[in-house]
Design a protein around this motif. Structure first.
Motif, short mmCIF file in Angstrom:
data_model
loop_
_atom_site.label_atom_id
_atom_site.label_comp_id
_atom_site.label_asym_id
_atom_site.label_seq_id
_atom_site.Cartn_x
_atom_site.Cartn_y
_atom_site.Cartn_z
N UNK A 90 43.34 19.63 -19.36
CA UNK A 90 42.46 18.73 -18.60
C UNK A 90 43.00 18.48 -17.19
N UNK A 91 44.32 18.31 -17.06
CA UNK A 91 44.90 18.11 -15.73
C UNK A 91 44.72 19.36 -14.88
N UNK A 92 44.93 20.52 -15.47
CA UNK A 92 44.76 21.78 -14.74
C UNK A 92 43.30 21.93 -14.31
N UNK A 93 42.38 21.65 -15.21
CA UNK A 93 40.95 21.77 -14.90
C UNK A 93 40.54 20.82 -13.77
N UNK A 94 40.98 19.58 -13.85
CA UNK A 94 40.64 18.60 -12.82
C UNK A 94 41.19 19.02 -11.45
N UNK A 95 42.44 19.46 -11.44
CA UNK A 95 43.07 19.85 -10.18
C UNK A 95 42.33 21.01 -9.53
N UNK A 131 49.34 25.82 -13.62
CA UNK A 131 48.69 25.88 -12.31
C UNK A 131 49.23 27.05 -11.49
N UNK A 132 50.54 27.19 -11.45
CA UNK A 132 51.15 28.24 -10.62
C UNK A 132 50.94 29.64 -11.20
N UNK A 133 51.18 29.80 -12.49
CA UNK A 133 51.24 31.14 -13.08
C UNK A 133 49.90 31.63 -13.60
N UNK A 134 49.09 30.72 -14.13
CA UNK A 134 47.81 31.15 -14.70
C UNK A 134 46.65 30.98 -13.72
N UNK A 135 46.66 29.88 -12.97
CA UNK A 135 45.58 29.62 -12.01
C UNK A 135 45.90 30.15 -10.62
N UNK A 136 47.13 30.62 -10.43
CA UNK A 136 47.54 31.17 -9.13
C UNK A 136 47.37 30.14 -8.01
N UNK A 138 48.53 27.70 -5.21
CA UNK A 138 49.63 27.61 -4.26
C UNK A 138 49.62 26.33 -3.45
N UNK A 139 48.76 25.39 -3.85
CA UNK A 139 48.68 24.12 -3.12
C UNK A 139 49.85 23.21 -3.43
N UNK A 140 49.81 22.04 -2.82
CA UNK A 140 50.91 21.09 -2.91
C UNK A 140 50.96 20.40 -4.28
N UNK A 141 52.17 20.28 -4.83
CA UNK A 141 52.38 19.56 -6.09
C UNK A 141 53.58 18.64 -5.95
N UNK A 142 53.35 17.35 -6.20
CA UNK A 142 54.43 16.36 -6.29
C UNK A 142 54.53 15.95 -7.75
N UNK A 143 55.70 16.15 -8.32
CA UNK A 143 55.91 15.88 -9.75
C UNK A 143 56.96 14.80 -9.92
N UNK A 144 56.68 13.84 -10.77
CA UNK A 144 57.66 12.81 -11.08
C UNK A 144 58.67 13.34 -12.09
#
Length: 248
Positions: A90-95, A131-136, A138-144
């Motif tokens: 769901x997070x991947x889809x929303x992004x 996101x990186x490997x399957x959806x390719x 390359x946008x910005x990601x901030x991870x806690x």
């Protein structure tokens, strides 16, 4: 978007607005494989609202369920609020959907801690890897960074995120124990030093080996809870609060 997903988004985006550590400039992640997005040229420079929201990021929690009972946190386990949790997909889809519609320029992903630190960190890692490997993407990601998570999980996450952050919460161990008795000051401090050491190490290796991957190229950030003493005294009836914390 389904009604349930819309409901989750409303709950978990609102819960994320209190995290003001989403500094987001400085990434040099380029789109070199004809993928989606570009963390370098997309102008990751944002307007912040008064409550800390970064308006051009999809800023959400993976879940607001939490095993901790921190007095300053709206998601504390004792708080009577509506709870929700996204799945990784769901997070991947929303992004991806929001990005393709030009609603956002990146993702800020945090989470309450459910089950344990490693379980939560592993799920955050799965999101960014997908996101990186399957959806390719390359946008910005901030991870806690989740306090108490293993070095291995944090290190791997740093290979996919542009920026990482962990909330220092309180400046002293005594202060943390007072307002967040379930948390360990060591668990909070350790990841900050580990990520910084990894940033330095990867940069040094990059000088010798060009193929060394990037590690949180936009760096790391933190935030600290600032509380007014007299309000704390009133709320917690602590007449000797000055003996416990140096916050003012």
């Amino acid at each position: 978007m389904s009604e349930r997903l819309r409901e989750k988004l409303s709950i978990l985006a609102d819960a994320a607005k209190y995290d003001v550590s989403c500094s987001s400039s400085g990434s040099d992640r380029k789109n070199t494989n004809k993928g989606v997005g570009n963390g370098h040229y997309s102008g990751i420079c944002h307007t912040y609202t008064e409550d800390g929201r970064c308006v051009s990021l999809l800023k959400i929690l993976l879940t607001n369920h939490c095993i901790f009972d921190c007095a300053y946190c709206v998601s504390r386990k004792s708080n009577d609020i509506e709870r929700a949790a996204f799945t990784v997909d769901e997070v991947v889809e929303l992004t991806m959907n929001f990005y393709r519609r030009n609603f956002i320029e990146g993702l800020f992903l945090s989470s309450g801690i459910f089950k344990n630190a490693d379980y939560t960190m592993e799920r955050l890692l799965r999101v960014v890897k997908k996101l990186r490997l399957e959806q390719n993407y390359n946008g910005y990601i901030h991870l806690k960074t989740i306090p108490g998570a293993s070095d291995e999980l944090i290190k791997e996450a740093g290979l996919y995120a542009d920026r990482m952050s962990i909330n220092l919460e309180m400046p002293t161990e005594t202060g943390l124990k007072l307002l967040a008795p379930d948390k360990s000051h060591k668990d909070v401090i350790k990841p900050l030093g580990f990520v910084q050491n990894q940033i330095v190490q990867f940069k040094e290796e990059k000088k010798l080996i060009k193929s060394v991957p990037k590690f949180v190229p936009a760096g790391q950030s933190t935030q600290m809870v600032v509380l007014v003493l007299h309000l704390l005294k009133k709320l917690f009836r602590l007449d000797n609060l000055e003996n416990y914390t140096s916050i003012n």
